[in-house]
Design a protein around this motif. Structure first.
Motif, PDB file in Angstrom:
ATOM      1  N   SER A  31     -18.743  30.547  34.411  1.00 32.91           N
ATOM      2  CA  SER A  31     -19.746  30.878  35.426  1.00 32.91           C
ATOM      3  C   SER A  31     -19.138  30.839  36.829  1.00 32.91           C
ATOM      4  CB  SER A  31     -20.925  29.910  35.330  1.00 32.91           C
ATOM      5  OG  SER A  31     -20.547  28.589  35.658  1.00 32.91           O
ATOM      6  N   VAL A  32     -18.221  29.916  37.060  1.00 32.77           N
ATOM      7  CA  VAL A  32     -17.538  29.864  38.357  1.00 32.77           C
ATOM      8  C   VAL A  32     -16.709  31.129  38.558  1.00 32.77           C
ATOM      9  CG1 VAL A  32     -15.762  28.669  39.704  1.00 32.77           C
ATOM     10  CG2 VAL A  32     -17.522  27.354  38.515  1.00 32.77           C
ATOM     11  N   ALA A  33     -15.994  31.531  37.517  1.00 32.43           N
ATOM     12  CA  ALA A  33     -15.176  32.741  37.613  1.00 32.43           C
ATOM     13  C   ALA A  33     -16.046  33.961  37.896  1.00 32.43           C
ATOM     14  CB  ALA A  33     -14.396  32.939  36.319  1.00 32.43           C
ATOM     15  N   ALA A  34     -17.193  34.054  37.226  1.00 28.12           N
ATOM     16  CA  ALA A  34     -18.075  35.208  37.430  1.00 28.12           C
ATOM     17  C   ALA A  34     -18.594  35.261  38.857  1.00 28.12           C
ATOM     18  CB  ALA A  34     -19.235  35.143  36.446  1.00 28.12           C
ATOM     19  N   GLU A  35     -19.015  34.116  39.387  1.00 31.45           N
ATOM     20  CA  GLU A  35     -19.544  34.115  40.751  1.00 31.45           C
ATOM     21  C   GLU A  35     -18.459  34.374  41.787  1.00 31.45           C
ATOM     22  OE1 GLU A  35     -22.064  31.207  43.773  1.00 31.45           O
ATOM     23  OE2 GLU A  35     -22.198  30.922  41.594  1.00 31.45           O
ATOM     24  N   ALA A  36     -17.236  33.894  41.509  1.00 32.40           N
ATOM     25  CA  ALA A  36     -16.135  34.105  42.440  1.00 32.40           C
ATOM     26  C   ALA A  36     -15.549  35.509  42.341  1.00 32.40           C
ATOM     27  CB  ALA A  36     -15.034  33.068  42.196  1.00 32.40           C
ATOM     28  N   GLY A  37     -15.955  36.264  41.321  1.00 31.55           N
ATOM     29  CA  GLY A  37     -15.470  37.630  41.166  1.00 31.55           C
ATOM     30  C   GLY A  37     -14.069  37.727  40.599  1.00 31.55           C
ATOM     31  N   VAL A  38     -13.670  36.740  39.770  1.00 32.00           N
ATOM     32  CA  VAL A  38     -12.356  36.767  39.131  1.00 32.00           C
ATOM     33  C   VAL A  38     -12.561  36.552  37.642  1.00 32.00           C
ATOM     34  CG1 VAL A  38     -11.239  35.845  41.201  1.00 32.00           C
ATOM     35  CG2 VAL A  38     -11.969  34.278  39.390  1.00 32.00           C
ATOM     36  N   ASP A  39     -11.510  36.790  36.842  1.00 31.40           N
ATOM     37  CA  ASP A  39     -11.674  36.529  35.425  1.00 31.40           C
ATOM     38  C   ASP A  39     -11.290  35.087  35.095  1.00 31.40           C
ATOM     39  OD1 ASP A  39      -8.865  36.381  34.966  1.00 31.40           O
ATOM     40  OD2 ASP A  39      -8.763  38.548  34.727  1.00 31.40           O
ATOM     41  N   LEU A  40     -11.685  34.660  33.910  1.00 36.05           N
ATOM     42  CA  LEU A  40     -11.490  33.269  33.499  1.00 36.05           C
ATOM     43  C   LEU A  40     -10.022  32.884  33.467  1.00 36.05           C
ATOM     44  CD1 LEU A  40     -12.686  30.624  32.406  1.00 36.05           C
ATOM     45  CD2 LEU A  40     -12.641  31.645  30.115  1.00 36.05           C
ATOM     46  N   ALA A  41      -9.160  33.827  33.090  1.00 34.75           N
ATOM     47  CA  ALA A  41      -7.734  33.525  33.001  1.00 34.75           C
ATOM     48  C   ALA A  41      -7.162  33.104  34.355  1.00 34.75           C
ATOM     49  CB  ALA A  41      -6.968  34.730  32.458  1.00 34.75           C
ATOM     50  N   LEU A  42      -7.682  33.670  35.438  1.00 30.67           N
ATOM     51  CA  LEU A  42      -7.165  33.315  36.760  1.00 30.67           C
ATOM     52  C   LEU A  42      -7.581  31.893  37.133  1.00 30.67           C
ATOM     53  CD1 LEU A  42      -5.491  34.544  39.042  1.00 30.67           C
ATOM     54  CD2 LEU A  42      -7.632  35.209  40.150  1.00 30.67           C
ATOM     55  N   VAL A  43      -8.790  31.500  36.766  1.00 28.54           N
ATOM     56  CA  VAL A  43      -9.219  30.120  37.010  1.00 28.54           C
ATOM     57  C   VAL A  43      -8.336  29.160  36.224  1.00 28.54           C
ATOM     58  CG1 VAL A  43     -11.148  28.494  36.894  1.00 28.54           C
ATOM     59  CG2 VAL A  43     -11.587  30.910  37.379  1.00 28.54           C
ATOM     60  N   SER A  44      -8.047  29.495  34.968  1.00 28.30           N
ATOM     61  CA  SER A  44      -7.165  28.662  34.154  1.00 28.30           C
ATOM     62  C   SER A  44      -5.766  28.599  34.736  1.00 28.30           C
ATOM     63  CB  SER A  44      -7.114  29.208  32.717  1.00 28.30           C
ATOM     64  OG  SER A  44      -8.383  29.160  32.115  1.00 28.30           O
ATOM     65  N   TYR A  45      -5.298  29.716  35.286  1.00 26.72           N
ATOM     66  CA  TYR A  45      -3.964  29.745  35.887  1.00 26.72           C
ATOM     67  C   TYR A  45      -3.868  28.782  37.068  1.00 26.72           C
ATOM     68  CZ  TYR A  45      -0.092  31.343  38.773  1.00 26.72           C
ATOM     69  OH  TYR A  45       1.018  31.381  39.556  1.00 26.72           O
ATOM     70  N   TYR A  46      -4.869  28.771  37.906  1.00 29.17           N
ATOM     71  CA  TYR A  46      -4.836  27.940  39.106  1.00 29.17           C
ATOM     72  C   TYR A  46      -5.111  26.470  38.816  1.00 29.17           C
ATOM     73  CZ  TYR A  46      -4.677  31.896  42.382  1.00 29.17           C
ATOM     74  OH  TYR A  46      -4.296  32.992  43.110  1.00 29.17           O
ATOM     75  N   PHE A  47      -6.059  26.179  37.918  1.00 27.65           N
ATOM     76  CA  PHE A  47      -6.569  24.808  37.822  1.00 27.65           C
ATOM     77  C   PHE A  47      -6.440  24.191  36.435  1.00 27.65           C
ATOM     78  CE2 PHE A  47      -9.000  27.170  41.022  1.00 27.65           C
ATOM     79  CZ  PHE A  47      -8.602  26.480  42.152  1.00 27.65           C
ATOM     80  N   GLY A  48      -5.989  24.942  35.454  1.00 25.67           N
ATOM     81  CA  GLY A  48      -5.793  24.369  34.127  1.00 25.67           C
ATOM     82  C   GLY A  48      -7.072  24.320  33.330  1.00 25.67           C
ATOM     83  N   SER A  49      -8.078  23.600  33.823  1.00 22.63           N
ATOM     84  CA  SER A  49      -9.348  23.502  33.124  1.00 22.63           C
ATOM     85  C   SER A  49     -10.374  22.829  34.020  1.00 22.63           C
ATOM     86  CB  SER A  49      -9.173  22.733  31.818  1.00 22.63           C
ATOM     87  OG  SER A  49      -8.720  21.437  32.108  1.00 22.63           O
ATOM     88  N   LYS A  50     -11.443  22.333  33.425  1.00 20.67           N
ATOM     89  CA  LYS A  50     -12.574  21.877  34.226  1.00 20.67           C
ATOM     90  C   LYS A  50     -12.248  20.627  35.044  1.00 20.67           C
ATOM     91  CE  LYS A  50     -17.552  21.212  33.811  1.00 20.67           C
ATOM     92  NZ  LYS A  50     -18.682  21.194  32.863  1.00 20.67           N
ATOM     93  N   LYS A  51     -11.540  19.658  34.451  1.00 24.42           N
ATOM     94  CA  LYS A  51     -11.168  18.468  35.223  1.00 24.42           C
ATOM     95  C   LYS A  51     -10.284  18.848  36.398  1.00 24.42           C
ATOM     96  CE  LYS A  51      -9.522  15.659  31.991  1.00 24.42           C
ATOM     97  NZ  LYS A  51      -9.961  16.082  30.661  1.00 24.42           N
TER      98      LYS A  51
END
Length: 237
Positions: A69-89
């Protein structure tokens, strides 16, 4: 009570009932999504993700927010969120500007022999709180918890889900959650007294002396006696 670089790893997501399936799908996606290199045109993507995550965590709590949901609101795909931050923690730690993430440190400390887990956890937490670059944001988070009920609820939820529940799962047994909570309470009390209230002489003691004094208490909390899980009369893991 959180990889000391501030870009941590791990996740706990999901909904109460209908959201359970989506949570399981997201957890699997977070664990398997490839970490792709930086993409052209995304120079501000990290900051946008952090802005969305910070607002969502504070407004909705830790459990309700998902990486998808964070990725969708930020306008990026989930893989990019994982690339930057690893996961939810990791995303949570970065959103709150934690350069030392106790939840991630504790998760790392659980790797290895259970009998020596209390010492690993204690020394890792003392190390991150003793380091000026990581202690400042942690103190700010604790201070924010005292002043803002929303921050207090958020931090409490993270401690419960990413620390107490994690330790309880590693311990096993009918009373694992109670023992894990007692263990966390001992650590939280130490951190509050030494680093927030700065009570003397506790605040001035070296880490080795703190360990000698607190390790029996931590073992007592986990196994009902200071000697650990294999000691005579103690619980076995």
């Amino acid at each position: 009570m959180m990889n000391s670089s501030g870009t941590a790893a791990g996740e706990t997501a999901g909904g109460a009932t209908a959201g359970g399936g989506a949570a399981a799908e997201e957890t699997a996606a977070e664990e398997t999504a490839p970490r792709r290199g930086r993409r052209s045109g995304n120079s501000g993507a990290r900051e946008q993700i952090l802005a969305v995550a910070r607002r969502r965590f504070l407004a909705e709590g830790y459990h309700a927010v998902t990486l998808r949901s964070v990725a969708a609101e930020a306008g990026v795909d989930l893989a990019l969120v994982s690339y930057y931050f690893g996961s939810k923690k990791g995303l949570f730690g970065a959103a709150l500007a934690l350069t030392g993430n106790p939840a991630v440190l504790l998760a790392g400390a659980l790797d290895g022999e259970l009998e020596t887990f209390p010492e690993r956890a204690l020394r890792l937490l003392l190390g991150v709180w003793d380091a000026p670059d990581s202690a400042g944001p942690l103190r700010a988070m604790i201070g924010g918890s005292a002043l803002d009920p929303a921050v207090a609820l958020l931090v409490g939820e993270v401690v419960q889900r990413e620390m107490v529940d994690l330790v309880a799962a590693r311990l096993g047994g009918a009373d694992a959650r109670r023992r894990a909570c007692l263990f966390g309470t001992q650590l939280a009390g130490l951190i509050m007294a030494r680093y927030v209230l700065r009570l003397q002489p506790l605040a001035a003691l070296p880490a080795d002396e703190i360990a000698r004094s607190y390790l029996p208490l931590l073992r007592q909390a986990l196994w009902g006696r200071p000697g650990g899980p294999g000691a005579p009369g103690g619980r076995r893991a």
